[in-house]
Design a protein around this motif. Sequence first.
Motif, PDB file in Angstrom:
ATOM      1  N   ILE A 250       0.829  -1.223   0.000  1.00 44.51           N
ATOM      2  CA  ILE A 250       0.000   0.000   0.000  1.00 44.51           C
ATOM      3  C   ILE A 250       0.861   1.271   0.000  1.00 44.51           C
ATOM      4  N   SER A 251       2.117   1.180   0.484  1.00 45.85           N
ATOM      5  CA  SER A 251       2.923   2.412   0.474  1.00 45.85           C
ATOM      6  C   SER A 251       3.377   2.774  -0.942  1.00 45.85           C
ATOM      7  N   ASP A 252       3.703   1.777  -1.768  1.00 47.38           N
ATOM      8  CA  ASP A 252       4.009   2.106  -3.174  1.00 47.38           C
ATOM      9  C   ASP A 252       2.768   2.688  -3.837  1.00 47.38           C
ATOM     10  N   GLU A 253       1.622   2.126  -3.534  1.00 47.46           N
ATOM     11  CA  GLU A 253       0.382   2.648  -4.119  1.00 47.46           C
ATOM     12  C   GLU A 253       0.157   4.101  -3.665  1.00 47.46           C
ATOM     13  N   ALA A 254       0.370   4.332  -2.375  1.00 47.56           N
ATOM     14  CA  ALA A 254       0.132   5.674  -1.830  1.00 47.56           C
ATOM     15  C   ALA A 254       1.044   6.721  -2.471  1.00 47.56           C
ATOM     16  N   SER A 255       2.196   6.287  -2.968  1.00 47.92           N
ATOM     17  CA  SER A 255       3.142   7.265  -3.541  1.00 47.92           C
ATOM     18  C   SER A 255       2.553   7.966  -4.762  1.00 47.92           C
ATOM     19  N   VAL A 256       1.568   7.360  -5.385  1.00 50.09           N
ATOM     20  CA  VAL A 256       0.927   7.970  -6.564  1.00 50.09           C
ATOM     21  C   VAL A 256       0.229   9.277  -6.167  1.00 50.09           C
ATOM     22  N   ILE A 257      -0.231   9.329  -4.915  1.00 52.95           N
ATOM     23  CA  ILE A 257      -0.928  10.521  -4.425  1.00 52.95           C
ATOM     24  C   ILE A 257       0.025  11.725  -4.428  1.00 52.95           C
ATOM     25  N   GLY A 259       2.691  12.130  -6.305  1.00 47.55           N
ATOM     26  CA  GLY A 259       3.178  12.495  -7.637  1.00 47.55           C
ATOM     27  C   GLY A 259       4.323  11.630  -8.122  1.00 47.55           C
ATOM     28  N   SER A 260       5.125  11.060  -7.197  1.00 47.48           N
ATOM     29  CA  SER A 260       6.219  10.171  -7.610  1.00 47.48           C
ATOM     30  C   SER A 260       6.706   9.372  -6.406  1.00 47.48           C
ATOM     31  N   ILE A 261       7.039   8.121  -6.668  1.00 48.77           N
ATOM     32  CA  ILE A 261       7.640   7.315  -5.598  1.00 48.77           C
ATOM     33  C   ILE A 261       9.013   7.875  -5.217  1.00 48.77           C
ATOM     34  N   PHE A 276      17.510   4.596   7.648  1.00 50.59           N
ATOM     35  CA  PHE A 276      16.718   5.560   6.884  1.00 50.59           C
ATOM     36  C   PHE A 276      16.923   5.293   5.402  1.00 50.59           C
ATOM     37  N   GLU A 277      15.805   5.101   4.689  1.00 53.62           N
ATOM     38  CA  GLU A 277      15.910   4.749   3.273  1.00 53.62           C
ATOM     39  C   GLU A 277      14.662   5.200   2.529  1.00 53.62           C
ATOM     40  N   PRO A 278      14.810   5.455   1.217  1.00 61.04           N
ATOM     41  CA  PRO A 278      13.621   5.732   0.414  1.00 61.04           C
ATOM     42  C   PRO A 278      12.744   4.497   0.376  1.00 61.04           C
ATOM     43  N   PRO A 294      16.383  12.323  -6.241  1.00 57.46           N
ATOM     44  CA  PRO A 294      17.107  12.080  -4.976  1.00 57.46           C
ATOM     45  C   PRO A 294      16.303  12.476  -3.740  1.00 57.46           C
ATOM     46  N   VAL A 295      15.088  13.024  -3.941  1.00 59.29           N
ATOM     47  CA  VAL A 295      14.362  13.625  -2.806  1.00 59.29           C
ATOM     48  C   VAL A 295      13.952  12.598  -1.757  1.00 59.29           C
ATOM     49  N   ALA A 296      13.564  11.387  -2.189  1.00 56.24           N
ATOM     50  CA  ALA A 296      13.177  10.371  -1.193  1.00 56.24           C
ATOM     51  C   ALA A 296      14.345  10.080  -0.256  1.00 56.24           C
ATOM     52  N   SER A 297      15.548  10.004  -0.816  1.00 50.68           N
ATOM     53  CA  SER A 297      16.718   9.762   0.031  1.00 50.68           C
ATOM     54  C   SER A 297      17.016  10.989   0.891  1.00 50.68           C
ATOM     55  N   ILE A 298      16.898  12.173   0.301  1.00 55.91           N
ATOM     56  CA  ILE A 298      17.192  13.410   1.051  1.00 55.91           C
ATOM     57  C   ILE A 298      16.181  13.599   2.193  1.00 55.91           C
TER      58      ILE A 298
END
Length: 374
Positions: A250-257, A259-261, A276-278, A294-298
């Motif tokens: 469900i978290s991959d699905e939620a990433s659509v909300i 705009g990008s995973i 800590f990880e994307p 790189p934002v998920a990692s940042i």
Amino acid sequence: MSNNYFKIAVLPGDGIGPEIISESIKILDVIAEAFQYKFQFDYGLIGAEAIFKTGEPLPEETLKICKESDAVLFGAIGDPVFDNNPEAKVRPEQGLLKLRKELGLFANIRPLQTYPSLIEKSPLKREIIEGADIQIFRELVSGIYFGEKFTDPEGAYAYDVCKYNREDIIPIAHMAFKEAQKRKKKLTLIDKANVLDTSRLWRKICQEIAPEYPDVQLDYMFVDNAAMQLILNPKQFDVILTENMFGDIISDEASVIGGSIGLLPSASIGDKNALFEPIHGSYPQAKGKGIANPVASILSVAMMLDHLNLKQAAEKLRQSVEHAIENKYVTIDLNTKQYYSTSEVGSFIADHIRYSEKSYYNFENVKIGKSTIV
Ligand SMILES: NC(=O)c1ccc[n+]([C@@H]2O[C@H](COP(=O)([O-])OP(=O)(O)OC[C@H]3O[C@@H](n4cnc5c(N)ncnc54)[C@H](O)[C@@H]3O)[C@@H](O)[C@H]2O)c1
Ligand SMILES: CC(C)[C@H](C(=O)O)[C@@H](O)C(=O)O
Ligand SMILES: [Mg+2]
């Protein structure tokens, strides 16, 4: 450990892992300078890279570095060589799973938010997603991922057992209730209690715990319905609590909300260690192309700074990420017409921290590219 010196284990991993981790290190270097902290980076091998070099997906040395760290910064693992070979016995993902287990990282927290300037980037309608703000608490070291597994040597059958003990559920349930208390006081347990015994155990334990949090409204939702509700009406959710595999999906699905995973960070918390990880993977198609977001990692670094109690730096970092996004300084996943490379986005965010941290650099308006830092 003095309160401004931190040992960070850095595990770049495979695919885009090294590229996004470089940007996170760039950010941490600037934060160290601006806020007068010292980060010691201890690099370790993991995943396919570790298998190719040592034969092991999680070498002992890497585990040691992680156990001795104040926090682990993890990139991503996974390689098509293994994904496409169901016979492979040693696999990159085993490295990450073993690391989570060995470090006791029972709670994986995956926050999801929307950014005003990215609303149109989601395939979902503005009125559905605008203002969505969800914290997913995913159990990370039990369930079907870690139960007994077997493959018949003849290939006739295989099984993976999903098992939960009370002790696996209680700590993360308390964490989720506490988080709900700080937010909109709504907790949704996502499960499959109409079919699975493990899910009924989750419900029972949550019902037992609920009276300790009388101000929190506890709801239940079956995972199949939740998969639909998440994109139909995401604003109905505040804190979500769920088991290992449902949380992954469900978290991959939620990433659509959002705009990008490529925007979604995570914190994996244990009693002694934290990682800590994307939420995304090694995106092998993008490896070496400089197109990965790189934002998920940042933002995972921001969660790490919070965990290390460096709240001011975490806040500054989040503001700088928002500044980049609001100024459309984004990678191609978020704008196919005007986009910047992985390292350009990282540098833009780093520069914003550097030039706007007034306690260190005492000036007010600095121009970077087209944007004014305020
Ligand atoms: N925590 C982890 O390290 C992790 C997580 C998920 C998958 N994996 C592994 O990664 C490999 C690839 O798996 P997958 O393709 O299913 O998932 P993935 O998350 O790597 O990629 C799926 C899609 O998401 C998008 N994406 C992912 N990261 C992005 C980023 N930073 N910027 C922009 N777009 C991004 C891309 O469109 C990509 O095609 C597999 O080997 C898998 O096991 C690892
Ligand atoms: C790579 C894989 C083991 C991992 C998981 O399923 O937990 C990934 O999908 C994630 O979400 O972190
Ligand atoms: Mg996943």
